[in-house]
Scaffold this motif. Structure first.
Motif, mmCIF file in Angstrom:
data_model
loop_
_atom_site.group_PDB
_atom_site.id
_atom_site.type_symbol
_atom_site.label_atom_id
_atom_site.label_comp_id
_atom_site.label_asym_id
_atom_site.label_seq_id
_atom_site.Cartn_x
_atom_site.Cartn_y
_atom_site.Cartn_z
ATOM 1 N N LEU A 9 91.463 29.829 101.832
ATOM 2 C CA LEU A 9 91.283 30.683 100.660
ATOM 3 C C LEU A 9 90.856 29.863 99.443
ATOM 4 C CD1 LEU A 9 94.225 33.235 100.944
ATOM 5 C CD2 LEU A 9 91.802 33.638 101.340
ATOM 6 N N HIS A 10 91.457 28.678 99.284
ATOM 7 C CA HIS A 10 91.074 27.795 98.176
ATOM 8 C C HIS A 10 89.607 27.388 98.301
ATOM 9 C CE1 HIS A 10 94.632 27.084 95.747
ATOM 10 N NE2 HIS A 10 95.351 27.053 96.862
ATOM 11 N N HIS A 11 89.193 27.078 99.508
ATOM 12 C CA HIS A 11 87.806 26.672 99.737
ATOM 13 C C HIS A 11 86.848 27.834 99.424
ATOM 14 C CE1 HIS A 11 84.392 24.580 101.417
ATOM 15 N NE2 HIS A 11 84.145 25.625 102.185
ATOM 16 N N LYS A 12 87.175 29.015 99.914
ATOM 17 C CA LYS A 12 86.344 30.196 99.644
ATOM 18 C C LYS A 12 86.310 30.484 98.148
ATOM 19 C CE LYS A 12 85.213 34.747 101.129
ATOM 20 N NZ LYS A 12 83.859 34.703 101.552
ATOM 21 N N LEU A 13 87.447 30.328 97.490
ATOM 22 C CA LEU A 13 87.530 30.544 96.051
ATOM 23 C C LEU A 13 86.609 29.580 95.302
ATOM 24 C CD1 LEU A 13 88.915 32.066 93.738
ATOM 25 C CD2 LEU A 13 90.746 30.380 93.845
ATOM 26 N N GLN A 14 86.604 28.332 95.706
ATOM 27 C CA GLN A 14 85.723 27.342 95.072
ATOM 28 C C GLN A 14 84.257 27.711 95.262
ATOM 29 O OE1 GLN A 14 86.996 23.699 96.886
ATOM 30 N NE2 GLN A 14 88.412 23.214 95.214
ATOM 31 N N LEU A 15 83.888 28.156 96.459
ATOM 32 C CA LEU A 15 82.508 28.559 96.719
ATOM 33 C C LEU A 15 82.102 29.752 95.859
ATOM 34 C CD1 LEU A 15 82.367 28.272 100.620
ATOM 35 C CD2 LEU A 15 81.361 26.712 98.945
ATOM 36 N N LEU A 16 82.974 30.742 95.768
ATOM 37 C CA LEU A 16 82.683 31.923 94.966
ATOM 38 C C LEU A 16 82.578 31.584 93.481
ATOM 39 C CD1 LEU A 16 84.974 34.581 96.694
ATOM 40 C CD2 LEU A 16 82.483 34.407 96.832
ATOM 41 N N GLU A 17 83.469 30.711 93.004
ATOM 42 C CA GLU A 17 83.423 30.307 91.601
ATOM 43 C C GLU A 17 82.134 29.551 91.290
ATOM 44 O OE1 GLU A 17 87.143 28.213 91.368
ATOM 45 O OE2 GLU A 17 88.160 29.939 90.477
ATOM 46 N N THR A 18 81.690 28.721 92.218
ATOM 47 C CA THR A 18 80.439 27.989 92.032
ATOM 48 C C THR A 18 79.259 28.957 91.991
ATOM 49 O OG1 THR A 18 81.328 26.029 93.121
ATOM 50 C CG2 THR A 18 78.933 26.207 92.987
ATOM 51 N N GLU A 19 79.241 29.898 92.924
ATOM 52 C CA GLU A 19 78.160 30.882 92.950
ATOM 53 C C GLU A 19 78.160 31.711 91.664
ATOM 54 O OE1 GLU A 19 76.435 34.630 95.570
ATOM 55 O OE2 GLU A 19 78.149 33.507 96.349
ATOM 56 N N HIS A 20 79.343 32.105 91.194
ATOM 57 C CA HIS A 20 79.469 32.887 89.968
ATOM 58 C C HIS A 20 78.931 32.102 88.771
ATOM 59 C CE1 HIS A 20 81.615 34.583 86.459
ATOM 60 N NE2 HIS A 20 81.451 35.733 87.083
ATOM 61 N N ARG A 21 79.307 30.850 88.681
ATOM 62 C CA ARG A 21 78.869 29.991 87.573
ATOM 63 C C ARG A 21 77.352 29.792 87.609
ATOM 64 N NH1 ARG A 21 82.937 26.933 87.993
ATOM 65 N NH2 ARG A 21 82.105 25.698 89.691
ATOM 66 N N ASP A 25 74.465 31.068 84.853
ATOM 67 C CA ASP A 25 73.428 30.219 84.253
ATOM 68 C C ASP A 25 72.039 30.813 84.450
ATOM 69 O OD1 ASP A 25 75.329 28.394 83.420
ATOM 70 O OD2 ASP A 25 75.020 27.033 85.118
ATOM 71 N N ILE A 26 71.761 31.288 85.658
ATOM 72 C CA ILE A 26 70.452 31.874 85.958
ATOM 73 C C ILE A 26 70.223 33.121 85.104
ATOM 74 C CG2 ILE A 26 69.115 33.071 87.732
ATOM 75 C CD1 ILE A 26 70.483 31.143 89.776
ATOM 76 N N ILE A 27 71.231 33.981 85.027
ATOM 77 C CA ILE A 27 71.115 35.211 84.241
ATOM 78 C C ILE A 27 70.844 34.887 82.776
ATOM 79 C CG2 ILE A 27 72.427 37.178 83.324
ATOM 80 C CD1 ILE A 27 73.758 37.334 86.144
ATOM 81 N N ASN A 28 71.561 33.923 82.239
ATOM 82 C CA ASN A 28 71.368 33.552 80.832
ATOM 83 C C ASN A 28 69.954 33.044 80.575
ATOM 84 O OD1 ASN A 28 73.934 34.297 79.992
ATOM 85 N ND2 ASN A 28 74.793 32.293 80.437
ATOM 86 N N ARG A 43 70.572 43.652 88.952
ATOM 87 C CA ARG A 43 71.178 43.374 90.264
ATOM 88 C C ARG A 43 71.951 42.058 90.250
ATOM 89 N NH1 ARG A 43 65.972 45.328 93.700
ATOM 90 N NH2 ARG A 43 66.511 47.532 93.743
ATOM 91 N N MET A 44 71.405 41.081 89.565
ATOM 92 C CA MET A 44 72.115 39.794 89.452
ATOM 93 C C MET A 44 73.425 39.965 88.698
ATOM 94 S SD MET A 44 69.213 37.023 88.573
ATOM 95 C CE MET A 44 67.739 36.873 89.540
ATOM 96 N N LYS A 45 73.404 40.764 87.660
ATOM 97 C CA LYS A 45 74.623 41.009 86.887
ATOM 98 C C LYS A 45 75.658 41.754 87.734
ATOM 99 C CE LYS A 45 72.546 40.942 82.307
ATOM 100 N NZ LYS A 45 72.271 41.706 81.066
ATOM 101 N N GLN A 46 75.187 42.698 88.555
ATOM 102 C CA GLN A 46 76.107 43.412 89.442
ATOM 103 C C GLN A 46 76.719 42.464 90.466
ATOM 104 O OE1 GLN A 46 73.567 46.533 90.908
ATOM 105 N NE2 GLN A 46 74.236 47.988 89.348
ATOM 106 N N ARG A 47 75.908 41.560 90.993
ATOM 107 C CA ARG A 47 76.414 40.559 91.946
ATOM 108 C C ARG A 47 77.453 39.671 91.270
ATOM 109 N NH1 ARG A 47 77.980 38.954 96.819
ATOM 110 N NH2 ARG A 47 77.748 36.724 97.057
#
Length: 68
Positions: A9-21, A25-28, A43-47
């Motif tokens: 779960l910690h590993h998945k959480l790190q991956l999701l947090e990285t993708e979110h971050r 950056d891309i959206i901004n 769509r990116m904002k929804q993701r």
């Protein structure tokens, strides 16, 4: 929850947090471009919101239950 499941779960959480971050950056950057396809940006904002919800759920699963 055993240690192996918690580690997963910690590993998945790190991956999701990285993708979110990264998505943030891309959206901004893309939001500053007036020629950007607004549908794609939406769509990116929804993701990004979906990722935030998943991150919140995973974090809550990692909090141990308190026995009353």
């Amino acid at each position: 929850m055993d240690e192996h499941e918690a580690a997963q779960l910690h590993h998945k959480l790190q991956l999701l947090e990285t993708e979110h971050r990264d998505l943030d950056d891309i959206i901004n950057r893309l939001a500053e471009d007036p020629t950007m396809d607004q549908l794609q940006l939406r769509r990116m904002k929804q993701r990004k919101l979906l990722l935030k919800d998943l991150i919140t759920r995973l974090r809550s699963r990692l909090i141990p239950d308190l026995k009353a």
